[in-house]
Design a protein around this motif. Sequence first.
Motif, PDB file in Angstrom:
ATOM      1  N   PHE A  94       0.865   0.882 -65.130  1.00 51.79           N
ATOM      2  CA  PHE A  94       2.265   0.785 -65.539  1.00 51.79           C
ATOM      3  C   PHE A  94       2.454   1.289 -66.969  1.00 51.79           C
ATOM      4  O   PHE A  94       3.440   1.960 -67.281  1.00 51.79           O
ATOM      5  CB  PHE A  94       2.748  -0.667 -65.433  1.00 51.79           C
ATOM      6  CG  PHE A  94       3.406  -0.996 -64.124  1.00 51.79           C
ATOM      7  CD1 PHE A  94       4.619  -0.433 -63.787  1.00 51.79           C
ATOM      8  CD2 PHE A  94       2.812  -1.864 -63.238  1.00 51.79           C
ATOM      9  CE1 PHE A  94       5.239  -0.723 -62.587  1.00 51.79           C
ATOM     10  CE2 PHE A  94       3.410  -2.174 -62.034  1.00 51.79           C
ATOM     11  CZ  PHE A  94       4.628  -1.606 -61.694  1.00 51.79           C
ATOM     12  N   ARG A  95       1.519   0.925 -67.839  1.00 55.34           N
ATOM     13  CA  ARG A  95       1.626   1.365 -69.232  1.00 55.34           C
ATOM     14  C   ARG A  95       1.503   2.875 -69.339  1.00 55.34           C
ATOM     15  O   ARG A  95       2.199   3.510 -70.129  1.00 55.34           O
ATOM     16  CB  ARG A  95       0.541   0.691 -70.069  1.00 55.34           C
ATOM     17  CG  ARG A  95       0.830  -0.776 -70.370  1.00 55.34           C
ATOM     18  CD  ARG A  95      -0.339  -1.448 -71.050  1.00 55.34           C
ATOM     19  NE  ARG A  95      -0.015  -2.813 -71.458  1.00 55.34           N
ATOM     20  CZ  ARG A  95      -0.904  -3.705 -71.849  1.00 55.34           C
ATOM     21  NH1 ARG A  95      -2.196  -3.367 -71.887  1.00 55.34           N
ATOM     22  NH2 ARG A  95      -0.532  -4.936 -72.203  1.00 55.34           N
ATOM     23  N   ALA A  96       0.612   3.458 -68.534  1.00 55.56           N
ATOM     24  CA  ALA A  96       0.479   4.913 -68.539  1.00 55.56           C
ATOM     25  C   ALA A  96       1.770   5.564 -68.062  1.00 55.56           C
ATOM     26  O   ALA A  96       2.214   6.585 -68.607  1.00 55.56           O
ATOM     27  CB  ALA A  96      -0.693   5.329 -67.652  1.00 55.56           C
ATOM     28  N   LEU A  97       2.388   4.992 -67.031  1.00 51.43           N
ATOM     29  CA  LEU A  97       3.651   5.524 -66.529  1.00 51.43           C
ATOM     30  C   LEU A  97       4.747   5.396 -67.575  1.00 51.43           C
ATOM     31  O   LEU A  97       5.529   6.323 -67.800  1.00 51.43           O
ATOM     32  CB  LEU A  97       4.056   4.779 -65.260  1.00 51.43           C
ATOM     33  CG  LEU A  97       5.444   5.111 -64.691  1.00 51.43           C
ATOM     34  CD1 LEU A  97       5.541   6.587 -64.329  1.00 51.43           C
ATOM     35  CD2 LEU A  97       5.749   4.245 -63.483  1.00 51.43           C
ATOM     36  N   SER A  98       4.787   4.248 -68.260  1.00 50.84           N
ATOM     37  CA  SER A  98       5.799   4.034 -69.303  1.00 50.84           C
ATOM     38  C   SER A  98       5.612   5.020 -70.452  1.00 50.84           C
ATOM     39  O   SER A  98       6.596   5.574 -70.977  1.00 50.84           O
ATOM     40  CB  SER A  98       5.721   2.597 -69.817  1.00 50.84           C
ATOM     41  OG  SER A  98       6.643   2.378 -70.853  1.00 50.84           O
ATOM     42  N   ASP A  99       4.367   5.249 -70.844  1.00 53.92           N
ATOM     43  CA  ASP A  99       4.092   6.210 -71.916  1.00 53.92           C
ATOM     44  C   ASP A  99       4.501   7.621 -71.509  1.00 53.92           C
ATOM     45  O   ASP A  99       5.027   8.392 -72.331  1.00 53.92           O
ATOM     46  CB  ASP A  99       2.602   6.192 -72.279  1.00 53.92           C
ATOM     47  CG  ASP A  99       2.188   4.899 -72.958  1.00 53.92           C
ATOM     48  OD1 ASP A  99       3.084   4.188 -73.466  1.00 53.92           O
ATOM     49  OD2 ASP A  99       0.978   4.590 -72.968  1.00 53.92           O
ATOM     50  N   MET A 100       4.270   7.983 -70.254  1.00 40.44           N
ATOM     51  CA  MET A 100       4.661   9.314 -69.787  1.00 40.44           C
ATOM     52  C   MET A 100       6.176   9.457 -69.784  1.00 40.44           C
ATOM     53  O   MET A 100       6.716  10.500 -70.183  1.00 40.44           O
ATOM     54  CB  MET A 100       4.089   9.553 -68.395  1.00 40.44           C
ATOM     55  CG  MET A 100       4.556  10.855 -67.741  1.00 40.44           C
ATOM     56  SD  MET A 100       4.208  12.336 -68.721  1.00 40.44           S
ATOM     57  CE  MET A 100       2.430  12.404 -68.600  1.00 40.44           C
ATOM     58  N   LEU A 101       6.881   8.422 -69.333  1.00 39.47           N
ATOM     59  CA  LEU A 101       8.347   8.467 -69.334  1.00 39.47           C
ATOM     60  C   LEU A 101       8.880   8.613 -70.754  1.00 39.47           C
ATOM     61  O   LEU A 101       9.849   9.340 -70.996  1.00 39.47           O
ATOM     62  CB  LEU A 101       8.916   7.212 -68.673  1.00 39.47           C
ATOM     63  CG  LEU A 101       8.654   7.048 -67.175  1.00 39.47           C
ATOM     64  CD1 LEU A 101       9.196   5.710 -66.689  1.00 39.47           C
ATOM     65  CD2 LEU A 101       9.269   8.192 -66.381  1.00 39.47           C
ATOM     66  N   LEU A 102       8.254   7.909 -71.698  1.00 43.72           N
ATOM     67  CA  LEU A 102       8.663   8.033 -73.098  1.00 43.72           C
ATOM     68  C   LEU A 102       8.415   9.447 -73.610  1.00 43.72           C
ATOM     69  O   LEU A 102       9.231  10.000 -74.369  1.00 43.72           O
ATOM     70  CB  LEU A 102       7.887   7.021 -73.946  1.00 43.72           C
ATOM     71  CG  LEU A 102       8.179   7.022 -75.449  1.00 43.72           C
ATOM     72  CD1 LEU A 102       9.646   6.679 -75.716  1.00 43.72           C
ATOM     73  CD2 LEU A 102       7.270   6.044 -76.177  1.00 43.72           C
ATOM     74  N   SER A 103       7.318  10.057 -73.203  1.00 45.66           N
ATOM     75  CA  SER A 103       7.014  11.426 -73.623  1.00 45.66           C
ATOM     76  C   SER A 103       8.048  12.408 -73.104  1.00 45.66           C
ATOM     77  O   SER A 103       8.369  13.398 -73.776  1.00 45.66           O
ATOM     78  CB  SER A 103       5.620  11.825 -73.126  1.00 45.66           C
ATOM     79  OG  SER A 103       4.633  10.954 -73.630  1.00 45.66           O
ATOM     80  N   LEU A 104       8.592  12.140 -71.931  1.00 48.51           N
ATOM     81  CA  LEU A 104       9.569  13.047 -71.329  1.00 48.51           C
ATOM     82  C   LEU A 104      10.917  13.017 -72.032  1.00 48.51           C
ATOM     83  O   LEU A 104      11.788  13.839 -71.728  1.00 48.51           O
ATOM     84  CB  LEU A 104       9.753  12.711 -69.847  1.00 48.51           C
ATOM     85  CG  LEU A 104       8.515  12.910 -68.955  1.00 48.51           C
ATOM     86  CD1 LEU A 104       8.817  12.471 -67.522  1.00 48.51           C
ATOM     87  CD2 LEU A 104       8.069  14.367 -68.982  1.00 48.51           C
ATOM     88  N   THR A 105      11.118  12.076 -72.951  1.00 51.72           N
ATOM     89  CA  THR A 105      12.371  12.023 -73.711  1.00 51.72           C
ATOM     90  C   THR A 105      12.334  12.922 -74.942  1.00 51.72           C
ATOM     91  O   THR A 105      13.340  13.026 -75.644  1.00 51.72           O
ATOM     92  CB  THR A 105      12.673  10.571 -74.147  1.00 51.72           C
ATOM     93  OG1 THR A 105      11.599  10.108 -74.987  1.00 51.72           O
ATOM     94  CG2 THR A 105      12.787   9.651 -72.946  1.00 51.72           C
TER      95      THR A 105
END
Length: 411
Positions: A94-105
């Motif tokens: 989940f943390r990896a997914l959250s970090d990736m979503l943040l990167s996409l911003t």
Amino acid sequence: QILLEDVSYVDVPQDTGKASGANDASNSSVAINDFLFSLNIDNINLVKLLQYIKESNIMYKVSGYGDKIASLQKCSAHTTTGECSEEGSTLSGFRALSDMLLSLTNNDGDGRIIVSRSRPTCSRRQGGYIKFVMLSGEKIFSEIADQAHAVVLAGGTLQPIEETRERLFPCLPPDELHFFSCSHIVPPESILPLAVSCGPSGQSFDFSYGSRSSLIMIQELGLLLCNLVTVVPEGIVIFFSSFEYEGQVYDGWKASGLLERIMKKKRVFREPRKSTDVESVLKEYKETIDTLSLGNSKEHPASQSGAILFAVVGGKISEGINLSDGMGRCIVMVGLPYPSPSDIELIERVKHIEGLGNSNSIETPKFPVTEEVYSGDVKAGFEILRGCRRRGKEYYENLCMKAVNQSIGAC
């Protein structure tokens, strides 16, 4: 939309001309916006989604349930098939997914998305990963510089400082950036740097990727080392570009008898691949040198005068290890450890740095490979490097020299 771990479900658009070759190659890179469009998630407000994830603590609420299900599946798979299953907790996923979503911003030009399909799993399924590579740190560091009274960047490999300034503080006036460097603890008159261009038999050294593995080159290097172990007391450290090449050279010397000649003068140690084993190897290396230097060893041959350590550039020994006094009387760097042009992340950084300051210039660099995609091909990587005029080429060369300085600076 769910971002699956198996990125074979991620289809990078081909007909747009911006992402050709992604399906044929195991690795590829795409721009942030192209990645969002390919997943049809460009209409999702990622900022609100991240805010919901943070405020609701949904990751912690479902991670326990997910770990329980994964544990049951693991036991079931091991019982029925006897095969291993993937390790890792649901929370880390989940943390990896959250970090990736943040990167996409981030802005489209601030970074690239690396898509890899080439990492196999122990269950023999097609595996892969998605990674965001930040190319521009200007926005982040500008916020820090504006809010702080003073900012201190401390490190052992910051030079050349001009490259760091252009990447992190391009708008900062030169008179506001002060550079301080300490001199080396060893005085210049106690250091003898030598560039050895040929071996004892007169054979010219060529440690480029295409020539370094030749039997002639390995043998000539071994003859040089045989001479060094005869005249250099105590400890010698020899750095290779990779573990694979170190193993190749070691096996070549062993088959030809050169290793036996070396071991008559020095006890041979090799850097282990596991970082947890490095401490014990270094301890034994130091004890051997100390014992032989005192001349009271009963376990070692009387002809031995110390030890030699085979290490790897970028390994544990080259980073943060202090090989002081007798542990490093002579340091040998075999060739220059230039990074591989097949590294997608490296080439993306090179292209970005080459274009710094050229956004409004007619001299914007033209690369033979489209700027939207690079699939990790070595020849294409070399072509990109040849197409660099100044900044990109300097960055590539600086990476090599920093690795050299970091290795020899451990002694």
